[in-house]
Design a protein around this motif. Structure first.
Motif, PDB file in Angstrom:
ATOM      1  N   LEU A  14      22.587  13.570  55.507  1.00 58.82           N
ATOM      2  CA  LEU A  14      21.908  12.102  56.126  1.00 58.82           C
ATOM      3  C   LEU A  14      23.033  11.241  56.552  1.00 58.82           C
ATOM      4  CD1 LEU A  14      19.391  11.696  52.972  1.00 58.82           C
ATOM      5  CD2 LEU A  14      18.942  12.449  55.223  1.00 58.82           C
ATOM      6  N   VAL A  15      24.150  11.489  56.343  1.00 53.66           N
ATOM      7  CA  VAL A  15      25.477  10.534  56.517  1.00 53.66           C
ATOM      8  C   VAL A  15      25.664  10.437  58.104  1.00 53.66           C
ATOM      9  CG1 VAL A  15      27.562   9.809  55.933  1.00 53.66           C
ATOM     10  CG2 VAL A  15      25.910  10.675  54.301  1.00 53.66           C
ATOM     11  N   ALA A  16      26.041   9.327  58.404  1.00 53.39           N
ATOM     12  CA  ALA A  16      26.333   9.323  59.870  1.00 53.39           C
ATOM     13  C   ALA A  16      27.786   9.896  60.104  1.00 53.39           C
ATOM     14  CB  ALA A  16      26.429   7.591  60.088  1.00 53.39           C
ATOM     15  N   GLY A  17      27.802  10.614  61.219  1.00 49.22           N
ATOM     16  CA  GLY A  17      29.104  11.392  61.538  1.00 49.22           C
ATOM     17  C   GLY A  17      29.594  11.966  60.548  1.00 49.22           C
ATOM     18  N   CYS A  18      28.783  12.453  59.571  1.00 53.58           N
ATOM     19  CA  CYS A  18      29.349  13.186  58.229  1.00 53.58           C
ATOM     20  C   CYS A  18      29.988  12.151  57.503  1.00 53.58           C
ATOM     21  CB  CYS A  18      30.065  14.470  58.747  1.00 53.58           C
ATOM     22  SG  CYS A  18      29.047  15.667  59.571  1.00 53.58           S
ATOM     23  N   GLY A  19      29.933  11.247  57.501  1.00 53.58           N
ATOM     24  CA  GLY A  19      30.694  10.077  56.738  1.00 53.58           C
ATOM     25  C   GLY A  19      31.570   9.311  57.487  1.00 53.58           C
ATOM     26  N   SER A  20      31.755   9.420  58.806  1.00 54.96           N
ATOM     27  CA  SER A  20      32.810   8.677  59.671  1.00 54.96           C
ATOM     28  C   SER A  20      32.221   7.802  60.406  1.00 54.96           C
ATOM     29  CB  SER A  20      33.555   9.953  60.533  1.00 54.96           C
ATOM     30  OG  SER A  20      34.394   9.290  60.952  1.00 54.96           O
ATOM     31  N   THR A  21      32.886   6.566  60.354  1.00 48.94           N
ATOM     32  CA  THR A  21      32.567   5.549  61.200  1.00 48.94           C
ATOM     33  C   THR A  21      33.498   4.936  61.750  1.00 48.94           C
ATOM     34  OG1 THR A  21      32.493   4.054  59.345  1.00 48.94           O
ATOM     35  CG2 THR A  21      30.413   4.943  59.947  1.00 48.94           C
ATOM     36  N   GLN A  22      34.516   5.792  62.719  1.00 50.82           N
ATOM     37  CA  GLN A  22      35.584   5.416  63.264  1.00 50.82           C
ATOM     38  C   GLN A  22      35.276   4.320  64.465  1.00 50.82           C
ATOM     39  OE1 GLN A  22      38.880   6.412  63.027  1.00 50.82           O
ATOM     40  NE2 GLN A  22      38.522   7.167  61.288  1.00 50.82           N
ATOM     41  N   LYS A  23      36.035   3.266  64.640  1.00 56.74           N
ATOM     42  CA  LYS A  23      35.808   2.286  65.550  1.00 56.74           C
ATOM     43  C   LYS A  23      36.517   2.531  66.638  1.00 56.74           C
ATOM     44  CE  LYS A  23      34.597  -1.488  61.971  1.00 56.74           C
ATOM     45  NZ  LYS A  23      34.894  -2.766  61.584  1.00 56.74           N
ATOM     46  N   THR A  24      36.070   3.133  67.608  1.00 58.81           N
ATOM     47  CA  THR A  24      36.940   3.737  68.697  1.00 58.81           C
ATOM     48  C   THR A  24      36.362   3.201  70.092  1.00 58.81           C
ATOM     49  OG1 THR A  24      35.339   5.478  68.934  1.00 58.81           O
ATOM     50  CG2 THR A  24      37.390   5.978  67.585  1.00 58.81           C
ATOM     51  N   GLY A  25      35.495   2.333  69.984  1.00 53.57           N
ATOM     52  CA  GLY A  25      34.768   2.090  71.188  1.00 53.57           C
ATOM     53  C   GLY A  25      33.603   2.925  71.680  1.00 53.57           C
ATOM     54  N   GLN A  26      33.560   4.102  71.010  1.00 56.63           N
ATOM     55  CA  GLN A  26      32.571   4.988  71.131  1.00 56.63           C
ATOM     56  C   GLN A  26      31.426   4.885  70.129  1.00 56.63           C
ATOM     57  OE1 GLN A  26      33.402   8.557  73.280  1.00 56.63           O
ATOM     58  NE2 GLN A  26      35.426   8.415  72.712  1.00 56.63           N
ATOM     59  N   VAL A  27      30.297   5.165  70.424  1.00 58.48           N
ATOM     60  CA  VAL A  27      29.021   4.806  69.099  1.00 58.48           C
ATOM     61  C   VAL A  27      29.123   6.171  68.527  1.00 58.48           C
ATOM     62  CG1 VAL A  27      26.623   4.636  68.794  1.00 58.48           C
ATOM     63  CG2 VAL A  27      27.777   3.377  70.604  1.00 58.48           C
ATOM     64  N   THR A  28      29.057   6.173  67.104  1.00 55.78           N
ATOM     65  CA  THR A  28      28.837   7.130  66.372  1.00 55.78           C
ATOM     66  C   THR A  28      27.422   7.122  65.989  1.00 55.78           C
ATOM     67  OG1 THR A  28      31.007   7.155  65.568  1.00 55.78           O
ATOM     68  CG2 THR A  28      29.311   8.350  64.098  1.00 55.78           C
ATOM     69  N   ARG A 238      30.781  12.069  68.620  1.00 53.81           N
ATOM     70  CA  ARG A 238      31.418  11.600  69.900  1.00 53.81           C
ATOM     71  C   ARG A 238      33.070  11.330  69.315  1.00 53.81           C
ATOM     72  NH1 ARG A 238      27.213   7.661  72.725  1.00 53.81           N
ATOM     73  NH2 ARG A 238      25.463   9.101  72.863  1.00 53.81           N
ATOM     74  N   LEU A 239      34.159  12.251  69.557  1.00 53.20           N
ATOM     75  CA  LEU A 239      35.524  12.120  68.831  1.00 53.20           C
ATOM     76  C   LEU A 239      36.134  10.998  69.538  1.00 53.20           C
ATOM     77  CD1 LEU A 239      35.840  16.050  68.896  1.00 53.20           C
ATOM     78  CD2 LEU A 239      35.380  14.640  67.015  1.00 53.20           C
ATOM     79  N   PRO A 240      36.885  10.196  68.703  1.00 51.00           N
ATOM     80  CA  PRO A 240      37.802   9.475  69.388  1.00 51.00           C
ATOM     81  C   PRO A 240      39.018   9.737  69.839  1.00 51.00           C
ATOM     82  CG  PRO A 240      37.905   9.543  66.763  1.00 51.00           C
ATOM     83  CD  PRO A 240      37.084  10.492  67.301  1.00 51.00           C
ATOM     84  N   GLU A 241      39.683   9.042  70.584  1.00 47.69           N
ATOM     85  CA  GLU A 241      41.020   9.725  70.767  1.00 47.69           C
ATOM     86  C   GLU A 241      42.117   9.792  69.851  1.00 47.69           C
ATOM     87  OE1 GLU A 241      43.018   6.860  73.732  1.00 47.69           O
ATOM     88  OE2 GLU A 241      41.183   6.701  74.993  1.00 47.69           O
ATOM     89  N   ASP A 242      41.909   9.190  68.629  1.00 53.55           N
ATOM     90  CA  ASP A 242      43.176   9.243  67.432  1.00 53.55           C
ATOM     91  C   ASP A 242      42.234  10.329  66.631  1.00 53.55           C
ATOM     92  OD1 ASP A 242      44.615   9.493  65.468  1.00 53.55           O
ATOM     93  OD2 ASP A 242      44.801   7.227  65.198  1.00 53.55           O
ATOM     94  N   ALA A 247      40.305  13.048  61.446  1.00 51.14           N
ATOM     95  CA  ALA A 247      40.329  14.266  60.517  1.00 51.14           C
ATOM     96  C   ALA A 247      40.630  13.715  59.206  1.00 51.14           C
ATOM     97  CB  ALA A 247      41.364  15.257  61.019  1.00 51.14           C
ATOM     98  N   VAL A 248      41.629  12.890  59.109  1.00 50.34           N
ATOM     99  CA  VAL A 248      41.863  12.354  57.682  1.00 50.34           C
ATOM    100  C   VAL A 248      40.703  11.512  57.130  1.00 50.34           C
ATOM    101  CG1 VAL A 248      43.391  10.760  56.528  1.00 50.34           C
ATOM    102  CG2 VAL A 248      44.634  12.209  58.182  1.00 50.34           C
ATOM    103  N   ASP A 249      40.051  10.741  57.810  1.00 48.82           N
ATOM    104  CA  ASP A 249      38.901   9.793  57.545  1.00 48.82           C
ATOM    105  C   ASP A 249      37.877  11.108  57.036  1.00 48.82           C
ATOM    106  OD1 ASP A 249      37.425   7.413  57.330  1.00 48.82           O
ATOM    107  OD2 ASP A 249      36.096   8.447  58.456  1.00 48.82           O
TER     108      ASP A 249
END
Length: 326
Positions: A14-28, A238-242, A247-249
């Motif tokens: 149920l978790v967004a982005g498998c728990g990831s909410t990286q702020k990369t300018g791209q919507v997760t 939608r993967l970020p540039e970093d 991966a660490v997150d």
């Protein structure tokens, strides 16, 4: 995989982005797994028909709503260029009493951990789906991209726990009630429909391999013993540039909340990624590798208790580095 891990997976679904909410300018958008699609699939996606169709690698058949289609890589139903999906996961209950298994799974869906991830679900309703005892619940999940609709069912089919998760993106023409009808109308077959998860690992000495609909697990057999799980990403990632930070997150937001002490660049099966080593919240050694495909990632992760089981890192690395795409 221990059944406890299945209940954790039910929440992770149920978790967004498998728990990831990286702020990369791209919507997760909310993703459905340990897990975009698997790196490859032996079956092509079926065209939208509005008919009932078997879900690859599962014994479940679902009515396919107009505009959606079977997506073998999920496995489940999807809509092109959309966060709307229905994902089916099957996992053996290993002899656990049916009602106990369902109660524990249902409790995970409305737990404090789920609420911390922006998930608000109604108390699960007990019913029968495909002739088996089941729970059904619905609600919402709040993420950066907006508020998504959620419908989740847990079905105790034979000795199998079936988790069906429906996600509706904001503005979706289908409704929660539409997805409830799709999921509650699921049918069960004696044999699983064909399909490939898209990759494989070679089990290290002493480890047993077991494949489910959404992952492959390798364990030493004993309860609570060393285990390694490999799973493709699911949903729209939608993967970020970093990618290193991503991966660490992702590693840190798995159910055992490990921290990465070391992060090393690796290339496996021609895919670049990162290998991580650390400790989880219970003091177990935690290991993971995330490699990136054209459409998402493959996550390989495991843990063990050194005092009880010795150093399993050589075995974990041997299995992870044996990754082959299929």
């Amino acid at each position: 995989m221990r059944l406890r891990s299945v209940f954790c997976a039910a929440v992770i679904l149920l978790v967004a982005g498998c728990g990831s909410t990286q702020k990369t300018g791209q919507v997760t958008t909310p993703s459905t797994a340990a897990s975009s699609t698997a790196p490859s699939s032996t079956a092509a996606a079926a065209a939208p028909t509005g008919d009932e169709q078997a879900i690859p690698r599962t014994r479940i058949s679902l009515l396919v709503p107009k505009g959606m289609r079977v997506e073998p890589s999920l496995p489940g139903l999807g809509r092109s260029n959309s966060g709307t999906s229905v994902v089916v996961v099957e996992q053996a209950m290993d002899g656990k009493p049916v009602q106990e298994a369902l109660n524990q799974a249902a409790a995970g869906l409305t737990s404090e951990r789920a609420k911390q991830q922006g998930i608000e679900l109604e108390e699960p309703v007990e019913l029968r789906i495909a002739g088996f005892p089941a729970f059904l619940t619905s609600g919402t999940q709040r993420v950066a991209a907006g508020t998504f609709g959620k419908v989740n069912a847990m079905i105790a089919a034979d000795d199998t726990l079936v988790i069906i998760t429906g996600t509706l993106q904001p503005g979706e023409s289908l409704t929660i009630d539409d997805f409830k009808k799709v999921i509650s109308g699921a049918r069960w077959s004696a044999e699983a429909a064909p399909g490939s998860i898209g990759f494989d690992l070679t089990a290290a000495e002493g480890y047993q391999r077991k494949e489910s609909t959404a992952a492959i697990t390798y364990n030493r057999g004993e309860q609570g013993g060393p285990k390694l799980l490999a799973a493709p990403s699911m949903g729209q990632v939608r993967l970020p540039e970093d990618k290193r930070a991503y991966a660490v997150d992702r590693f840190a937001k798995t159910p055992s909340t490990p921290s990465a002490d070391t992060v090393t660049e690796v290339t496996l099966a021609g895919l670049s990624g990162f290998e991580m080593l650390g400790r989880d919240s219970k003091g177990r050694t935690a290991y993971a590798v995330m490699v990136f495909t054209e459409t998402g990632y493959i996550l390989i992760m495991g843990d063990f208790e050194p005092a009880k089981h010795g150093d399993q890192l050589p075995a974990f690395k041997e299995m992870a580095h044996s990754l082959v795409l299929k």
